[in-house]
Design a protein around this motif. Structure first.
Motif, short mmCIF file in Angstrom:
data_model
loop_
_atom_site.label_atom_id
_atom_site.label_comp_id
_atom_site.label_asym_id
_atom_site.label_seq_id
_atom_site.Cartn_x
_atom_site.Cartn_y
_atom_site.Cartn_z
N GLN A 156 -50.87 134.64 7.31
CA GLN A 156 -51.73 134.99 8.42
C GLN A 156 -51.18 134.29 9.66
O GLN A 156 -51.03 133.07 9.67
N VAL A 157 -50.86 135.10 10.66
CA VAL A 157 -50.19 134.60 11.86
C VAL A 157 -50.98 135.07 13.07
O VAL A 157 -51.33 136.25 13.16
N PRO A 158 -51.24 134.19 14.05
CA PRO A 158 -51.97 134.64 15.23
C PRO A 158 -51.07 135.44 16.18
O PRO A 158 -49.86 135.21 16.26
N VAL A 159 -51.69 136.39 16.88
CA VAL A 159 -50.99 137.13 17.93
C VAL A 159 -51.40 136.45 19.23
O VAL A 159 -52.56 136.52 19.63
N ARG A 205 -43.44 129.11 -2.19
CA ARG A 205 -42.91 128.45 -1.00
C ARG A 205 -41.85 129.31 -0.32
O ARG A 205 -41.91 129.56 0.89
N VAL A 206 -40.89 129.81 -1.08
CA VAL A 206 -39.79 130.58 -0.50
C VAL A 206 -40.28 131.93 0.04
O VAL A 206 -40.01 132.29 1.18
N PHE A 216 -49.85 130.39 5.20
CA PHE A 216 -49.47 131.26 4.10
C PHE A 216 -49.84 130.59 2.79
O PHE A 216 -49.87 129.37 2.69
N GLY A 217 -50.17 131.42 1.81
CA GLY A 217 -50.56 130.91 0.51
C GLY A 217 -51.13 132.03 -0.33
O GLY A 217 -51.11 133.19 0.05
N ALA A 273 -44.32 134.79 6.14
CA ALA A 273 -44.78 134.20 7.39
C ALA A 273 -43.82 134.54 8.54
O ALA A 273 -44.25 134.85 9.65
N ALA A 274 -42.52 134.51 8.27
CA ALA A 274 -41.54 134.89 9.30
C ALA A 274 -41.71 136.35 9.68
O ALA A 274 -41.60 136.72 10.86
#
Length: 148
Positions: free
Chosen positions: A142-145, A44-45, A128-129, A51-52
């Protein structure tokens, strides 16, 4: 004449063995719960941290501009390498909207399909995971652009 002696435990001895067995079972259960809780807290942390980092990279004007260009790998390679060095993560990979890796700190991944951790990522949501990558479990974000 041979005397055969049988060794019998007393009631107090039997209770002592039972109590020791119960203590061992409880200690093993507590250790298992503690390890599971520690792993969940770590995911989690550290997942939020990764993710950030992904959101910071996805918000970069250079990445947002170059990702739509015909050959984005050369332009964004220094950006992802800098992100890798600065953050301490093991891999940084950028994929296009078709799900193909366009740039990565591992050059062998370029052109290969990216494995999505959640189907909603393809719709523009962050995730995230843990994910199986190259035969090992890794903590992945995984973050979208998002474009203009």
């Amino acid at each position: 004449m041979v005397a055969v002696t049988s060794w019998r435990r007393t009631l107090a001895g039997q209770l002592l063995v039972l109590q020791l067995a119960i203590i061992v079972v409880v200690l093993v259960a507590v250790a298992a719960v503690s390890l599971a809780q520690s792993a969940a807290t770590f995911n989690r942390v550290e997942g939020r941290r990764v993710a950030a980092l992904g959101e910071e990279l996805a918000g970069s004007p250079l990445l947002r501009d170059q990702l739509t260009q015909p050959a984005p790998a050369e332009a964004i390679a220094p950006l992802i390498q800098n992100t890798l060095i600065r953050s301490g993560v093991t891999h940084v990979t950028v994929a296009n909207e078709r799900g193909r890796v366009v740039s990565s700190t591992d050059p062998t991944l370029v052109g290969s399909p990216v494995v999505l951790g959640d189907p909603w990522v393809a719709q523009g949501r962050s995730w995230f995971g843990e994910l199986e990558v190259d035969g090992t479990r890794q903590l992945v974000a995984q973050v979208p652009v998002l474009g203009d």
